[in-house]
Design an enzyme around this catalytic site. Structure first.
Site, PDB file in Angstrom:
ATOM      1  N   CYS A   1      24.588 -19.782 -13.043  1.00  0.00           N
ATOM      2  CA  CYS A   1      25.024 -20.313 -11.742  1.00  0.00           C
ATOM      3  C   CYS A   1      25.896 -21.554 -11.955  1.00  0.00           C
ATOM      4  CB  CYS A   1      23.800 -20.638 -10.882  1.00  0.00           C
ATOM      5  SG  CYS A   1      24.169 -21.544  -9.361  1.00  0.00           S
TER       6      CYS A   1
ATOM      7  N   CYS B   1      25.054 -24.623  -9.838  1.00  0.00           N
ATOM      8  CA  CYS B   1      23.812 -25.247 -10.310  1.00  0.00           C
ATOM      9  C   CYS B   1      24.097 -26.273 -11.404  1.00  0.00           C
ATOM     10  CB  CYS B   1      22.856 -24.187 -10.856  1.00  0.00           C
ATOM     11  SG  CYS B   1      22.297 -22.979  -9.637  1.00  0.00           S
TER      12      CYS B   1
END
Length: 324
Positions: free
Chosen positions: A79, A82
């Site tokens: 991700c 993230c």
């Protein structure tokens, strides 16, 4: 371990009442013990950011949330957002200096937790306070927005649950003391525990009496006031026929008792604005004793929800306009 008490919409949650009482008592005990020990027993700054998996969720998140608000960062290695958010959250966790704990959960390795929290996409950030989960935000957010959200979380945790956080000792070894040892039980702990046990057993009358026993000795005890308001609400709706109650309220919009009964059901079902709005409209439609009865019940429902809830603040303003 499956997370418990995950209802985010309901207001009257017996497990929440118990968790709030236990959290408040533990926080007070920790502060007293810390004072006796001169602040000893702090955690290392490194312990403010932890990796959590399904096996350790109850210990590392649910149990710790009785001491400090736990912010959960759902992330994954693949991700890209993230990779920007997670370091920011880690830095803020250290800056907040023990007022919150950051728990990082890798969704690839913990699919069950992801599903149980209802995570639709990552990054996703939740919080758990006194065993109760609430969503904070999903996706990218600015540092200013995140700080504002965390400030609100810390304020609610302290005001409603008495959670003042962990003592941080820069010299402590990582992985050392996790919390301050508990101090002796307070003067009303036995009475409050009796109320919680009665709630767990479904003995609402017993819970009401136990909370009244506390208030007879300590009229301003916030735990007992909250517990009594919630137990009395549950007692009022126990055995009610929801369909009949709502039909009577619809047929008699100016009937104070019919609207009060329906508002109780609204609140138990988690429909806070509906309950408040119903009674405010009834205040506008009634006069004399009926109006005062409705007003007093509305104030009782404010106690159930909690004075720091923004819906209560908005309803108080609406009530003032209706009265004056």
């Amino acid at each position: 371990m499956q997370p418990r008490n995950m209802s985010m919409s309901g207001v009257v949650d017996l497990a929440a009442v118990k968790a709030a009482q236990e959290a408040k008592a533990k926080a007070e005990q920790a502060r007293a013990q810390a004072a006796q020990q001169g602040g000893a027993g702090g955690v290392s700054p490194a312990d403010l950011v932890i990796d959590v998996d399904e096996a350790g969720f109850e210990r590392d998140v649910l149990q710790r949330s009785a001491e400090v608000p736990v912010v959960i960062d759902f992330w994954a290695e693949w991700c890209e957002p993230c990779k920007q958010l997670s370091p920011l959250l880690e830095r803020l966790a250290v800056e907040y200096n023990g007022r919150l704990l950051l728990a990082k959960i890798d969704v690839d390795a913990n699919q069950m937790l992801m599903q149980q929290f209802g995570v639709q996409g990552i990054p996703a950030v939740f919080a758990v306070v006194a065993g109760q989960a609430l969503p904070l935000f999903q996706g990218a957010a600015s540092e200013a927005q995140i700080r504002e959200t965390l400030d609100q979380l810390v304020a609610v945790a302290e005001q409603r649950f008495g959670l003042t956080g962990l003592t941080v000792d820069p010299d402590a070894e990582p992985g050392g003391a996790q919390s301050v040892p508990a101090a002796p039980a307070g003067p009303y702990d036995a009475l409050l525990e009796a109320a919680v046990q009665a709630l767990d057993a479904g003995d609402l009358a017993g819970a009401v009496q136990a909370y009244k026993n506390v208030l007879s000795q300590d009229p301003v005890n916030s735990e007992a006031k909250l517990g009594l308001a919630q137990a009395e609400l549950l007692q009022r709706v126990q055995g009610a026929d929801p369909q009949q109650v709502r039909k009577e309220a619809a047929d008699r919009p100016a009937d104070a008792q019919a609207q009060i009964a329906a508002a109780d059901l609204d609140l138990v079902g988690g429909h806070v604005e509906d309950a408040f709005g119903r009674l405010i409209e009834t205040v506008q439609r009634t006069v004399g004793d009926d109006r005062d009865t409705v007003r007093l019940r509305l104030l009782e429902l404010f106690e159930v929800v909690g004075g720091d809830d923004p819906r209560v603040a908005a309803a108080r303003r609406a009530l003032a306009r209706a009265l004056f």
